[in-house]
Motif scaffolding. Structure first.
Motif, PDB file in Angstrom:
ATOM      1  N   CYS A  55      -1.234  35.869  75.964  1.00 30.02           N
ATOM      2  CA  CYS A  55       0.147  35.542  76.397  1.00 30.02           C
ATOM      3  C   CYS A  55       0.701  36.839  77.419  1.00 30.02           C
ATOM      4  O   CYS A  55       1.618  36.613  78.342  1.00 30.02           O
ATOM      5  CB  CYS A  55       1.133  35.523  75.303  1.00 30.02           C
ATOM      6  SG  CYS A  55       0.866  34.064  74.080  1.00 30.02           S
ATOM      7  N   HIS A  56       0.277  38.103  77.096  1.00 34.56           N
ATOM      8  CA  HIS A  56       1.002  39.121  77.777  1.00 34.56           C
ATOM      9  C   HIS A  56       0.044  39.812  79.082  1.00 34.56           C
ATOM     10  O   HIS A  56       0.530  40.669  79.886  1.00 34.56           O
ATOM     11  CB  HIS A  56       1.046  40.246  77.098  1.00 34.56           C
ATOM     12  CG  HIS A  56       2.279  39.944  75.890  1.00 34.56           C
ATOM     13  ND1 HIS A  56       3.574  40.094  76.225  1.00 34.56           N
ATOM     14  CD2 HIS A  56       2.102  39.226  74.732  1.00 34.56           C
ATOM     15  CE1 HIS A  56       4.207  39.522  74.866  1.00 34.56           C
ATOM     16  NE2 HIS A  56       3.409  39.312  74.075  1.00 34.56           N
ATOM     17  N   LEU A  57      -1.044  39.447  79.195  1.00 41.35           N
ATOM     18  CA  LEU A  57      -2.012  40.150  80.219  1.00 41.35           C
ATOM     19  C   LEU A  57      -1.740  39.093  81.616  1.00 41.35           C
ATOM     20  O   LEU A  57      -2.091  37.957  81.583  1.00 41.35           O
ATOM     21  CB  LEU A  57      -3.497  40.102  79.911  1.00 41.35           C
ATOM     22  CG  LEU A  57      -4.363  40.581  80.767  1.00 41.35           C
ATOM     23  CD1 LEU A  57      -3.977  42.103  80.945  1.00 41.35           C
ATOM     24  CD2 LEU A  57      -5.966  40.400  80.559  1.00 41.35           C
ATOM     25  N   LYS A  63      -2.849  44.261  83.780  1.00 45.21           N
ATOM     26  CA  LYS A  63      -2.354  44.946  82.800  1.00 45.21           C
ATOM     27  C   LYS A  63      -1.480  43.979  81.785  1.00 45.21           C
ATOM     28  O   LYS A  63      -1.065  42.786  82.194  1.00 45.21           O
ATOM     29  CB  LYS A  63      -1.008  46.024  83.498  1.00 45.21           C
ATOM     30  CG  LYS A  63      -1.877  47.020  84.227  1.00 45.21           C
ATOM     31  CD  LYS A  63      -0.528  47.751  84.987  1.00 45.21           C
ATOM     32  CE  LYS A  63      -1.315  48.801  86.014  1.00 45.21           C
ATOM     33  NZ  LYS A  63      -1.732  49.976  85.416  1.00 45.21           N
ATOM     34  N   LEU A  64      -1.032  44.524  80.858  1.00 47.32           N
ATOM     35  CA  LEU A  64      -0.033  43.950  79.741  1.00 47.32           C
ATOM     36  C   LEU A  64       1.265  43.738  80.234  1.00 47.32           C
ATOM     37  O   LEU A  64       2.186  43.992  79.454  1.00 47.32           O
ATOM     38  CB  LEU A  64      -0.149  44.357  78.287  1.00 47.32           C
ATOM     39  CG  LEU A  64      -1.657  44.357  77.692  1.00 47.32           C
ATOM     40  CD1 LEU A  64      -1.737  44.907  76.406  1.00 47.32           C
ATOM     41  CD2 LEU A  64      -1.927  42.909  77.386  1.00 47.32           C
ATOM     42  N   SER A  65       1.297  43.246  81.413  1.00 48.16           N
ATOM     43  CA  SER A  65       2.848  43.408  82.094  1.00 48.16           C
ATOM     44  C   SER A  65       3.713  41.965  82.047  1.00 48.16           C
ATOM     45  O   SER A  65       4.667  41.783  82.460  1.00 48.16           O
ATOM     46  CB  SER A  65       2.670  43.699  83.601  1.00 48.16           C
ATOM     47  OG  SER A  65       1.813  42.955  84.229  1.00 48.16           O
ATOM     48  N   GLY A  66       3.300  41.312  81.196  1.00 45.59           N
ATOM     49  CA  GLY A  66       3.838  39.673  80.991  1.00 45.59           C
ATOM     50  C   GLY A  66       3.609  38.923  81.892  1.00 45.59           C
ATOM     51  O   GLY A  66       2.860  39.138  82.877  1.00 45.59           O
ATOM     52  N   THR A  81       6.823  36.172  78.838  1.00 48.53           N
ATOM     53  CA  THR A  81       6.435  37.283  77.875  1.00 48.53           C
ATOM     54  C   THR A  81       6.629  38.606  78.337  1.00 48.53           C
ATOM     55  O   THR A  81       6.997  38.910  79.512  1.00 48.53           O
ATOM     56  CB  THR A  81       4.704  37.070  77.593  1.00 48.53           C
ATOM     57  OG1 THR A  81       4.223  37.439  78.468  1.00 48.53           O
ATOM     58  CG2 THR A  81       4.784  35.783  77.109  1.00 48.53           C
ATOM     59  N   ALA A  82       6.892  39.377  77.442  1.00 46.89           N
ATOM     60  CA  ALA A  82       7.225  40.930  77.463  1.00 46.89           C
ATOM     61  C   ALA A  82       6.298  41.783  78.417  1.00 46.89           C
ATOM     62  O   ALA A  82       5.003  41.655  78.098  1.00 46.89           O
ATOM     63  CB  ALA A  82       8.004  41.479  76.324  1.00 46.89           C
ATOM     64  N   ASN A  83       6.717  42.640  78.852  1.00 49.44           N
ATOM     65  CA  ASN A  83       6.166  43.740  79.462  1.00 49.44           C
ATOM     66  C   ASN A  83       5.765  44.756  78.351  1.00 49.44           C
ATOM     67  O   ASN A  83       6.598  45.491  77.602  1.00 49.44           O
ATOM     68  CB  ASN A  83       6.767  44.442  80.662  1.00 49.44           C
ATOM     69  CG  ASN A  83       6.029  45.816  81.147  1.00 49.44           C
ATOM     70  OD1 ASN A  83       4.925  46.233  80.612  1.00 49.44           O
ATOM     71  ND2 ASN A  83       6.451  45.974  82.501  1.00 49.44           N
ATOM     72  N   LEU A  84       4.247  45.013  77.939  1.00 50.58           N
ATOM     73  CA  LEU A  84       3.924  45.713  76.662  1.00 50.58           C
ATOM     74  C   LEU A  84       3.281  47.025  77.428  1.00 50.58           C
ATOM     75  O   LEU A  84       2.846  47.903  76.677  1.00 50.58           O
ATOM     76  CB  LEU A  84       2.880  45.122  76.056  1.00 50.58           C
ATOM     77  CG  LEU A  84       3.289  43.589  75.382  1.00 50.58           C
ATOM     78  CD1 LEU A  84       2.239  43.323  74.584  1.00 50.58           C
ATOM     79  CD2 LEU A  84       4.599  43.951  74.835  1.00 50.58           C
ATOM     80  N   THR A  85       3.319  47.326  78.621  1.00 50.46           N
ATOM     81  CA  THR A  85       2.860  48.762  79.159  1.00 50.46           C
ATOM     82  C   THR A  85       3.721  49.670  78.890  1.00 50.46           C
ATOM     83  O   THR A  85       4.812  49.471  78.110  1.00 50.46           O
ATOM     84  CB  THR A  85       2.614  48.661  80.849  1.00 50.46           C
ATOM     85  OG1 THR A  85       3.831  48.731  81.261  1.00 50.46           O
ATOM     86  CG2 THR A  85       1.891  47.171  81.254  1.00 50.46           C
ATOM     87  N   GLN A  86       3.377  50.787  79.342  1.00 49.28           N
ATOM     88  CA  GLN A  86       4.164  52.182  79.123  1.00 49.28           C
ATOM     89  C   GLN A  86       5.059  52.326  79.798  1.00 49.28           C
ATOM     90  O   GLN A  86       5.785  53.694  80.027  1.00 49.28           O
ATOM     91  CB  GLN A  86       3.012  53.369  79.078  1.00 49.28           C
ATOM     92  CG  GLN A  86       2.087  53.355  78.004  1.00 49.28           C
ATOM     93  CD  GLN A  86       0.869  54.103  77.859  1.00 49.28           C
ATOM     94  OE1 GLN A  86       0.999  55.290  78.677  1.00 49.28           O
ATOM     95  NE2 GLN A  86      -0.061  53.861  77.175  1.00 49.28           N
ATOM     96  N   GLN A 144      -1.297  51.124  81.146  1.00 51.87           N
ATOM     97  CA  GLN A 144      -0.614  52.072  81.893  1.00 51.87           C
ATOM     98  C   GLN A 144       0.885  51.496  82.568  1.00 51.87           C
ATOM     99  O   GLN A 144       0.778  50.325  82.706  1.00 51.87           O
ATOM    100  CB  GLN A 144      -1.526  52.633  82.943  1.00 51.87           C
ATOM    101  CG  GLN A 144      -2.718  53.450  82.514  1.00 51.87           C
ATOM    102  CD  GLN A 144      -2.271  54.336  81.685  1.00 51.87           C
ATOM    103  OE1 GLN A 144      -1.647  55.706  81.998  1.00 51.87           O
ATOM    104  NE2 GLN A 144      -2.570  54.216  80.168  1.00 51.87           N
ATOM    105  N   ALA A 145       1.574  52.189  82.831  1.00 53.50           N
ATOM    106  CA  ALA A 145       3.070  51.789  83.231  1.00 53.50           C
ATOM    107  C   ALA A 145       2.993  50.706  84.478  1.00 53.50           C
ATOM    108  O   ALA A 145       2.383  51.096  85.459  1.00 53.50           O
ATOM    109  CB  ALA A 145       3.855  53.130  83.485  1.00 53.50           C
ATOM    110  N   HIS A 146       3.552  49.596  84.072  1.00 48.71           N
ATOM    111  CA  HIS A 146       3.806  48.904  85.180  1.00 48.71           C
ATOM    112  C   HIS A 146       5.280  48.459  85.398  1.00 48.71           C
ATOM    113  O   HIS A 146       6.017  47.694  84.621  1.00 48.71           O
ATOM    114  CB  HIS A 146       3.000  47.401  85.184  1.00 48.71           C
ATOM    115  CG  HIS A 146       3.195  46.614  86.221  1.00 48.71           C
ATOM    116  ND1 HIS A 146       2.690  46.563  87.399  1.00 48.71           N
ATOM    117  CD2 HIS A 146       4.003  45.312  86.477  1.00 48.71           C
ATOM    118  CE1 HIS A 146       3.003  45.519  88.238  1.00 48.71           C
ATOM    119  NE2 HIS A 146       3.695  44.812  87.405  1.00 48.71           N
ATOM    120  N   ASP A 147       6.002  49.011  86.480  1.00 49.61           N
ATOM    121  CA  ASP A 147       7.549  48.954  86.277  1.00 49.61           C
ATOM    122  C   ASP A 147       8.055  47.484  87.074  1.00 49.61           C
ATOM    123  O   ASP A 147       8.763  47.840  88.134  1.00 49.61           O
ATOM    124  CB  ASP A 147       8.017  50.221  87.192  1.00 49.61           C
ATOM    125  CG  ASP A 147       7.656  51.677  86.428  1.00 49.61           C
ATOM    126  OD1 ASP A 147       7.480  51.596  85.149  1.00 49.61           O
ATOM    127  OD2 ASP A 147       7.370  52.517  87.091  1.00 49.61           O
TER     128      ASP A 147
END
Length: 310
Positions: A55-57, A63-66, A81-86, A144-147
């Motif tokens: 659902c999130h990749l 990335k798991l950015s939704g 779906t939500a962004n699960l990155t940092q 890793q962060a995906h803004d």
């Protein structure tokens, strides 16, 4: 009289809309939950990418950015779906401490009190929750962060009204020990519950899943759930041991290839949304197979006929 009825139904629709939009649940912090020290990041990666990535990749970012949640009926609006990155600006996970994360995983209730019906993993062990949390805070590229966000959820009147029909959250358990991997059947059940095999390979989607008692889910492991795909709708497969409509003619090796390599017993690639669960071990695939063998075989066509007669 017609005017009064019209006014009554208009009032009812507005009331349901407001109720569905504002429904939240109390989210206390449970200090009784004890994080597992030195949690395994590799174990957490297997669990997150096997359970959450579907659902999130985002395949575009890796990335798991939704991404858009395609199981939402178009008539209800759109869900992302939500962004699960940092990311410190766009991630839903960054503010969570581990106890809050455990509460979310076990109950499906987020920090803001909103219930997420496809989230609950009430039987996830303490060690595995800690491992997932450790992975989400690791250096792995997928977290890793995906803004950015994949999109903004936009439910219409029907979508908000439908939200009031969602099942209630599962009561929080402060401690769950999990299953001994040496017991193949019990460990296979544990993996099916927590990776979420039954969520796809049952009859209906999130609103019909029995997370507290998974085997009571309608059409449990017998397939039938519809997925919207770019090349048309597809229904999930029957993975009970029925000989004609299920996997009764699959050996343990055939099943291992299906799970780990995404290939059927004839070497043909399985269709999406099925994927290769390459982070699972052969022993874990064999445990799932051992558990499935204990389930009653279900003939998919007979099941559909019974459904039509209800």
């Amino acid at each position: 009289m017609k005017i009064r009825l019209h006014s009554f139904f208009s009032y009812l629709l507005v009331t349901l809309f407001v109720f569905g939009s504002c429904k939240t649940y109390y989210t206390p912090t449970y200090n009784a939950y004890v994080p597992t020290p030195n949690a395994s990041v590799e174990r957490g990666k297997m669990l997150v990418l096997s359970s959450c990535a579907g659902c999130h990749l985002d395949p575009n970012t890796g990335k798991l950015s939704g991404r858009q949640f395609m199981s939402t009926p178009g008539i209800a609006g759109k869900v992302y779906t939500a962004n699960l990155t940092q990311s410190t600006t766009h991630s839903k996970m960054t503010p969570y401490n581990e106890r809050e994360f455990a509460y979310l995983m076990r109950t499906g209730v987020a920090r803001n009190g909103h219930y997420i019906p496809y989230m609950p993993r009430p039987y996830m062990s303490d060690a595995d929750i800690s491992a997932m949390y450790a992975y989400l805070h690791s250096t792995d590229e997928a977290v890793q962060a995906h803004d950015a966000v994949a999109g903004l959820t936009n439910l219409n009147l029907i979508g908000h009204m439908g939200s009031i029909l969602l099942p209630k959250p599962i009561p929080f358990q402060a401690s769950v020990s999990g299953e001994d991997p040496s017991d193949a059947v019990a460990y296979g059940r544990y993996l099916v519950y927590n990776i979420g095999c039954y969520e796809c390979h049952s009859k209906k989607g999130p609103m019909s899943i029995k997370h507290k008692h998974p085997e009571e889910t309608r059409g449990y492991m017998a397939g039938g759930r519809k997925f919207k795909m770019p090349d048309g709708d597809i229904h999930s497969s029957n993975i009970t041991m029925d000989m004609t409509t299920g996997i009764g003619n699959y050996t343990a090796e055939d099943f291992r290839n299906a799970v780990l390599k995404n290939m059927d017993k004839n070497g043909k690639q399985l269709r999406p949304p099925m994927k290769a669960f390459h982070l699972l071990s052969e022993k874990e695939a064999d445990a799932i197979y051992a558990y499935i063998k204990t389930l009653p075989p279900v003939n998919y066509h007979a099941q559909r006929k019974d459904d039509a007669q209800r």
